[in-house]
Each structure stands twice: as structure tokens, then as C-alpha cells.
Design a protein around this motif. Sequence first.
Motif, short mmCIF file in Angstrom:
data_model
loop_
_atom_site.label_atom_id
_atom_site.label_comp_id
_atom_site.label_asym_id
_atom_site.label_seq_id
_atom_site.Cartn_x
_atom_site.Cartn_y
_atom_site.Cartn_z
N ALA A 135 0.84 -1.20 0.00
CA ALA A 135 0.00 0.00 0.00
C ALA A 135 0.87 1.25 0.00
CB ALA A 135 -0.93 0.01 1.21
N LEU A 136 2.02 1.17 0.68
CA LEU A 136 2.93 2.32 0.70
C LEU A 136 3.47 2.60 -0.70
CD1 LEU A 136 4.55 4.49 2.27
CD2 LEU A 136 6.35 2.77 2.54
N GLU A 137 3.79 1.54 -1.43
CA GLU A 137 4.27 1.73 -2.81
C GLU A 137 3.23 2.45 -3.64
OE1 GLU A 137 5.48 -2.03 -4.52
OE2 GLU A 137 6.73 -2.38 -2.72
N ALA A 138 1.97 1.99 -3.53
CA ALA A 138 0.87 2.62 -4.27
C ALA A 138 0.74 4.09 -3.84
CB ALA A 138 -0.42 1.87 -4.03
N HIS A 139 0.89 4.32 -2.54
CA HIS A 139 0.79 5.67 -1.99
C HIS A 139 1.81 6.60 -2.66
CE1 HIS A 139 0.08 8.64 1.24
NE2 HIS A 139 1.39 8.85 1.19
N LYS A 140 3.03 6.11 -2.78
CA LYS A 140 4.09 6.93 -3.38
C LYS A 140 3.87 7.11 -4.87
CE LYS A 140 7.78 5.59 -0.18
NZ LYS A 140 8.89 4.61 -0.04
N ARG A 141 3.49 5.99 -5.51
CA ARG A 141 3.30 6.01 -6.96
C ARG A 141 2.22 7.01 -7.35
NH1 ARG A 141 2.73 0.74 -7.37
NH2 ARG A 141 0.46 0.84 -7.60
N LYS A 142 1.16 7.05 -6.57
CA LYS A 142 0.03 7.92 -6.92
C LYS A 142 0.16 9.31 -6.31
CE LYS A 142 -3.15 4.11 -7.50
NZ LYS A 142 -4.18 3.29 -6.86
N LYS A 143 1.28 9.54 -5.66
CA LYS A 143 1.52 10.83 -5.00
C LYS A 143 0.32 11.25 -4.15
CE LYS A 143 5.02 12.58 -8.13
NZ LYS A 143 5.27 11.28 -8.80
N ALA A 144 -0.18 10.31 -3.38
CA ALA A 144 -1.33 10.59 -2.53
C ALA A 144 -0.91 11.34 -1.27
CB ALA A 144 -2.02 9.29 -2.15
N ASP A 145 -1.83 12.10 -0.70
CA ASP A 145 -1.59 12.67 0.63
C ASP A 145 -1.95 11.62 1.68
OD1 ASP A 145 -0.80 15.28 -0.17
OD2 ASP A 145 -2.89 15.65 -0.73
N VAL A 146 -3.09 10.94 1.41
CA VAL A 146 -3.52 9.88 2.31
C VAL A 146 -3.94 8.69 1.45
CG1 VAL A 146 -5.23 9.16 4.04
CG2 VAL A 146 -4.38 11.53 4.04
N THR A 147 -3.54 7.48 1.84
CA THR A 147 -4.06 6.29 1.17
C THR A 147 -4.97 5.56 2.16
OG1 THR A 147 -2.19 6.06 -0.32
CG2 THR A 147 -3.45 4.05 0.15
N ALA A 148 -6.21 5.39 1.72
CA ALA A 148 -7.20 4.75 2.59
C ALA A 148 -7.36 3.30 2.15
CB ALA A 148 -8.53 5.49 2.50
N ILE A 149 -7.10 2.36 3.05
CA ILE A 149 -7.17 0.94 2.69
C ILE A 149 -8.58 0.43 2.95
CG2 ILE A 149 -6.17 -1.33 3.14
CD1 ILE A 149 -3.63 0.21 4.11
N TYR A 150 -9.14 -0.23 1.94
CA TYR A 150 -10.51 -0.72 2.07
C TYR A 150 -10.61 -2.10 1.47
CZ TYR A 150 -11.31 -0.12 -2.92
OH TYR A 150 -11.24 -0.25 -4.28
N THR A 151 -11.74 -2.74 1.69
CA THR A 151 -11.99 -4.02 1.05
C THR A 151 -13.44 -4.04 0.59
OG1 THR A 151 -11.69 -6.40 1.28
CG2 THR A 151 -12.68 -5.27 3.15
N LYS A 152 -13.71 -4.83 -0.44
CA LYS A 152 -15.09 -4.94 -0.92
C LYS A 152 -15.73 -6.13 -0.21
CE LYS A 152 -15.26 -3.19 -5.65
NZ LYS A 152 -14.03 -2.49 -5.99
N LYS A 153 -16.81 -5.90 0.50
CA LYS A 153 -17.46 -7.02 1.17
C LYS A 153 -18.89 -6.70 1.55
CE LYS A 153 -16.40 -7.75 5.59
NZ LYS A 153 -15.70 -7.83 6.89
N ASN A 154 -19.61 -7.74 1.92
CA ASN A 154 -20.94 -7.57 2.51
C ASN A 154 -20.73 -7.43 4.01
OD1 ASN A 154 -22.16 -8.11 0.01
ND2 ASN A 154 -21.90 -10.32 0.40
N ILE A 155 -21.56 -6.64 4.63
CA ILE A 155 -21.42 -6.53 6.08
C ILE A 155 -22.62 -7.13 6.78
CG2 ILE A 155 -19.83 -4.58 6.04
CD1 ILE A 155 -22.26 -2.82 6.76
N THR A 156 -22.39 -7.54 8.02
CA THR A 156 -23.49 -8.09 8.81
C THR A 156 -24.26 -6.92 9.42
OG1 THR A 156 -22.16 -8.15 10.78
CG2 THR A 156 -22.12 -10.11 9.40
N PRO A 157 -25.54 -7.13 9.75
CA PRO A 157 -26.33 -6.02 10.32
C PRO A 157 -25.66 -5.41 11.55
CG PRO A 157 -27.73 -7.92 9.84
CD PRO A 157 -26.32 -8.35 9.59
N GLY A 158 -25.00 -6.24 12.35
CA GLY A 158 -24.41 -5.77 13.60
C GLY A 158 -23.29 -4.76 13.43
N GLU A 159 -22.67 -4.71 12.26
CA GLU A 159 -21.54 -3.80 12.13
C GLU A 159 -21.87 -2.55 11.32
OE1 GLU A 159 -18.28 -5.67 9.63
OE2 GLU A 159 -19.76 -7.27 9.60
N ARG A 160 -23.14 -2.43 10.91
CA ARG A 160 -23.52 -1.31 10.06
C ARG A 160 -23.17 0.04 10.67
NH1 ARG A 160 -27.16 1.12 7.13
NH2 ARG A 160 -28.45 1.71 8.91
#
Lengths: 372, 387
Positions: A135-160
Motif C-alpha cells: 500500500a505504501l508503494e501505491a501511496h508513493k506512486r500515486k503521489k497521494a496525501d492519504v491512502t485509505a485501505i478498504y476491502t469490498k465485502k458484505n457486512i453483517t447487520p451488527g456492524e452497520r
Amino acid sequence: MIGLCLSDPHPDRAGDGSPIRTLSAARFAGRYRLVDFMLSNMVNSKIFTIGMILNSHYQSLISHIGMGKEWDLARKSGGVTFFPPYHADERRSVNGELDGPLQRAAEFLTETTAKDEYLVLADSGVIYNMDYRTALEAHKRKKADVTAIYTKKNITPGERENTVVFNISDTGRVVAVEQAPPNADEINVSLGAYIMSKRCFIQLTAGEKNCGMLRFSRVLLASALERLNVMAYEFKGYSAHICSVETFYHYNLEILNIEKRKLLFDFEGRQISTNRKDSLPTKFGKNSDIKNSLIADGCQIYGTVVNSIICRNVKIAAGAVVKNSVLQDDTVVDKDARLDCIIADRGVVISENRNMMGYSSYPVYIERKRVI
Amino acid sequence: MITERKECIAMLLAGGRGSRLKMLTEHVAKPAVTFGGKYKIIDFPLTNCVHSGIDTVGVMTQYQPLLLHDYIGKGQHWDLDLLHGGVSILPPHSKPGSTAWYSGTANAVYQNQNFIETFAPEYVLVLAADHVYKMNYGTMLEYHKQVGAACTIAVIEVPLKDASRFGILNTDPSDRVVEFEEKPEHPKNNLASMGIYIFNWRVLRGYLNDDELNPESSHDFGKDVLPAMLRDGLDLYAYRFDGYWKDVGTDESLWQANMDLLDDLHLGFEDWHILSKSSGRPPHFISPTGSIKSALITEGCEIYGTVENSILSVGVVVEEGAIVRDSVIMENAHIGKNAIVEYCILDEEAVVPDNCVAGEPRERGKLNVYSRDTKFQPVSDERRSAL
């Protein structure tokens, strides 16, 4: 890179006497604490200087981490530094300014770790197995100020409620920080992990005394989206967001799935470390009947265990039946007792013939050392 | 140079191969052989030292020391990584005028006199890493001081019929040793030496030096040094121990000691926590197809088949349909689908492929030991139908 851990205080579920430990110290998969994953991820990413911002009830977390020996963090340079609040309402520091864990962390970042430019901000309530260096490599490559790490998923009702969702543009930029929609598949869920420069972090948190990851994401970062180049980085592995009694239960049982377990404990060859207690191996009696369960060392099991997570030093007597439950360290289940959909905290005793049952969407939580 | 004075230090003899174990000690020294699923034999004397208040241990290694050295590390797993004392690994080394291997137990201690002198101890405890037992050496030291012995030898009563396998001590009513017989054909007594000695260091040093100059000597404590002390009329005392003590020097005894854990996990001594280098692997998993009756199972195991009356070490996988019975399975062994494993010791990393067989039913009475390189044969129809 250096690491900084921000966590949210433990959420309570009304009326059930919630766990008193800070969430980072909650148990997972029989022998781990949630914080083990964050610490292991950092060490596996060659991050050996880690700061931990503490909120409340952090005694068991500090005891667990100690000097950080089990993660190779007991070192001459670097290691774990804790930033607890000094006082209920942080009064004045020496120079008369308002002071708090975040200020002290900022000072620590600028003074003690001058050579490291980048920072990983992580939340110990979210568990996954990742090397932050990609993720740090991507951060540098894209000259980002902040890189936010996420994942694609379904969530359970309890964590909404506690989930942070990113609205991501075609170019991969985070354009909005949102609440989870009620019924959506495959949403961009934040892992509560960000990469940025130390300077950027200090600017974002200026004026804050202490804050959890939710506030950081929803308020501090959200209000800076126009000003800063916040890029999204997708993590393609298993993740679990533990933020309530329901999610604690749900994800503990989900790890019975072998594919998910491999993705979490042995992903791309990276291992998760934890505090080692040298418990005896687990002993199974002649009439034990065990199906689909994860069982830690130090247990003595003479009864039936189905679809359950059994932590260290649990005793289950003959005739007892434990189903769909998470029994934490030192739980004792006496003869012919029956448990279904129960979370027992450390040291709970279930006496002979007791019969307790929750439901998968409403597991019953028994507070520590309670004798039933 | 004296770093810090210690009243008593331990010298642990860990250099032997344990040649009676054959297969299991091809790659590792006996002290590094796995016991009870997650321990190594050396954990027992080291744990005993720590719980007995002895914080300085010299570990003399020689045979296949690589894994043993790695395992001991700086002693951190036993809280023996100390500023003064702790664990020191003592391999044979060259010095002016000599490049000798350790030629015997006494010679090994003789060659490490300089190490011992740095602590200027009053007493030296000599230990082997051959046995599984829990013992407070501190109590033995108290006894040694109380009787004013030059040497105290820990002894245990063994059945008289087995006595000829041991070093046997004949004592007077006050437990003073009057005779020492190494493996006597006709034992007069059943007090067996446990190979645990406490010496007054100044006395021992003299005898080690004399023994070294004796060309007839085999430089062994039991055969040479103790008899010499007796001949000179020194006070040698027997210290009686009546707890669990098991030799694990043969395949059969190693198997039996492992199985003893199924009867008493604590070896009769509950609050004596055995310290070890734990693996840190995830808890073991038992799948919906798995079945476990009477077993000891530890971290990192994955059980899809049937396990009965067995000890499984760290990271063992038992695939679906496989049967493991009356066996001791060492670390990371893999048992394939529908395989049969009966009455055997399976070494670390051994692989029993799908539909293959290891060992024979216990009724036939032959314990098999398989090295990690063994090629296993397919299960015969006859064998499968006999199950």
C-alpha cells in the motif's frame, strides 16, 4: 514506516453487562487478542516502531503486549510506546497548552522517529493479514496525501453502525466518507487503516486531544477530502470488523471456515503472533465428541463440543454439551450442562445441569467470573 | 574473572545422541526430541532449575547441536535470559594444547571449569536431559547442606527386577552411600541413581583434574568419579525422590511416557508449570468429519479423521477417513486420506500418503518407529477389513 494505533472505545450493548476490556484486548479464534493482528501486520511489514493511543480500560491490553517481546518489538530502537490519557479531563501540560494522547503521540512522531517519513494509522478492531508495504508503494506512486485501505465485502447487520464506507471515483480517489447503506452487496468498507506522512497526520489531528478511528474517518478525514488527495487502496483478503457483541460472535464462529482461516493466519506466508503461555496440550477424554470446533491448548474436554471456539484452559465435563458458543479462557462447564449460542467471558463457571441458550443473532454474553 | 557469585549453578549434559532412540535422534540430539506434543525433553531439567531457584545453567552440547542451540536461544523461554547467569551454551572448543571433544560426562564438566569459576559457586548441580520428571533441586540442595555431603546423588526406588539396568546405590541406614554399582548383574538394592548430582565444587574440581590425568578412566561420573570419591572415603549421600520420573531413552519408554500423560497430564505435580518454546500456531481444529477419543492434541493440528488414544504434536494434520490409534505423532507429520496409523511413533515431518499404512495393531505387540524419510506402503484389503 512507523505505526500508530487508534481504536474506538468498547461499544456497549444495552442491558447485558458488556465486556470491560478495551476492544483491542478482546479474544479471537481461541488464543489471540484482536491487537495481535495489527501488531503482526506491522511487524510483517517491517514496522518496528509502534505507538498505541489508549482510551480506557487498557490494563489488560498493556499486560498482553508487555514489552512486545512476542512480536520482536522488545528492541533497543523502536518498540511499542503507549499513549494513555493522563487524567479524566487532561488538564494542562507543562507549557500550559492543552495536552492529550494525540499531542504526545505527535511529539513522539516528530522527535523520536525523525528518519521515518511515513505512518500507518491502524485500528486494532479490524483484523486481517496484510503487508502494508504494498500500500505504501501505491501511496508513493500515486503521489497521494492519504491512502485509505478498504476491502469490498458484505457486512453483517451488527456492524452497520460502526462501518465506514468510501465512495470512490473512477480514478481511485475517495470522494466521500459515508455510512453503510441498509441493503447493499459488495460495498467499499474501510479497514480503518491509512497511510500518510507524519506531517499530514499531525495537521489532520491538530487540536484533537484524543480520538478514535471512527471520528478520524468520519470527521477529520471527511472534512479534508477536497483539500487532500485521498486515494483508495483495495485489500483483497479476509477481514473481520469486530465492533459489537454480535460481530465478536459472528466473526469468531466464521473463522471455523478453513478457507477464511488460511486467509487470516497464513496469508502469503505471513504469520500472526501472540502472547505464549505454554499451556499444556489439550486433553480429550474417552467419551468426548467434538465436531467443527477450534480448541486452544490447556483445555480438558470430556463432553460434547459442536461449532464452537474454545479458548485456553477451558474445562468441559462429561455429559456437558456446548454448541455454537465462544468460551473464553478458564471457563468451566460442569456435568450435563448445556450451552447454545453463548459467549462466556474469562473464568465463567456453568454449574451442573444448567441450560442456557441464546440465538445466533442474539448470543447471550456472560460477564467474566460469573457463576451460573 | 568472577561476574557474580552464585551459590549453586547447574551443568546440563546435553551432548549425547541418545543412540538407543536411533531414528528419532538422526537429525537432533536427544534433549531436542519432542515430548508430550509441545515440549522438548530439555524443557524438564530447565523448568526444574527455574522453579528451584537455580538461575545459572551451562548446557553442554556436542551431538547434532543445531536445532538444540536454536531451541535454547538465549534462554528466554524459561526466563533465563538474564544479565548475570541465565543459560549459556557450552559446545566443545579448542584451547591452548587441546582441541578435544567431550570424551565423557566428567570430561565435559572438566573442560568447562573456566565457565564454572566465573560464578565461584559453592555447589554444582550436574544434570542430564534424559528424563521426564518434575523435581525441586532446591530441596535436594538443602538436604545436601544439611547432611554435609561432598556429593549428593538423587535416587529413586525401582522394581528390583529392573535394577540391573541402573546405577545402584547401596546405603547405610542414614542414606550414606557405601557402595556404588553401575548396572550390577545381581543388585543388592533397588535404589537407582537418577543421574542428578550435587557436588561441592571445590571437591569436584580436584577429582575432575585427577580423573583427567588417569589414562585408565572413561571420564564418566557414574563409572569413574563417584567410585573414586567413595574409595577415598568421602561422604556421599543418597537423596530419595518419589515422584514421577521416567526414562525416555528408548522408543518404548518414550512412547510409554507420552501415553502416561493421558492418565495424568500433570505428572503428579500440578503447580509446576513446564516452560517451553511454544509454537504460536493457531488452536487446533476438529472438522465435522473428525472424531477424537482419549487424546492429547495441541496447537496447529487439523483433524479431519479419527484419533484414538494418541498424542499429536504441533501442526499435525490427519486427513478425512484416516485413523490414528495408540500412536505418538511428532511435529508437522501429515497423515493422508484413509491412511491407517497404529501403535507407532511417527517422526517430525513424516508423511503417510493417502491410503497408506504405518504400524501394526497394538495387539501384535511391536512398536514401530518411522523416520521422516520413510516410504509407506498402501493399506491391504485384509488390514482394512480387520479394522
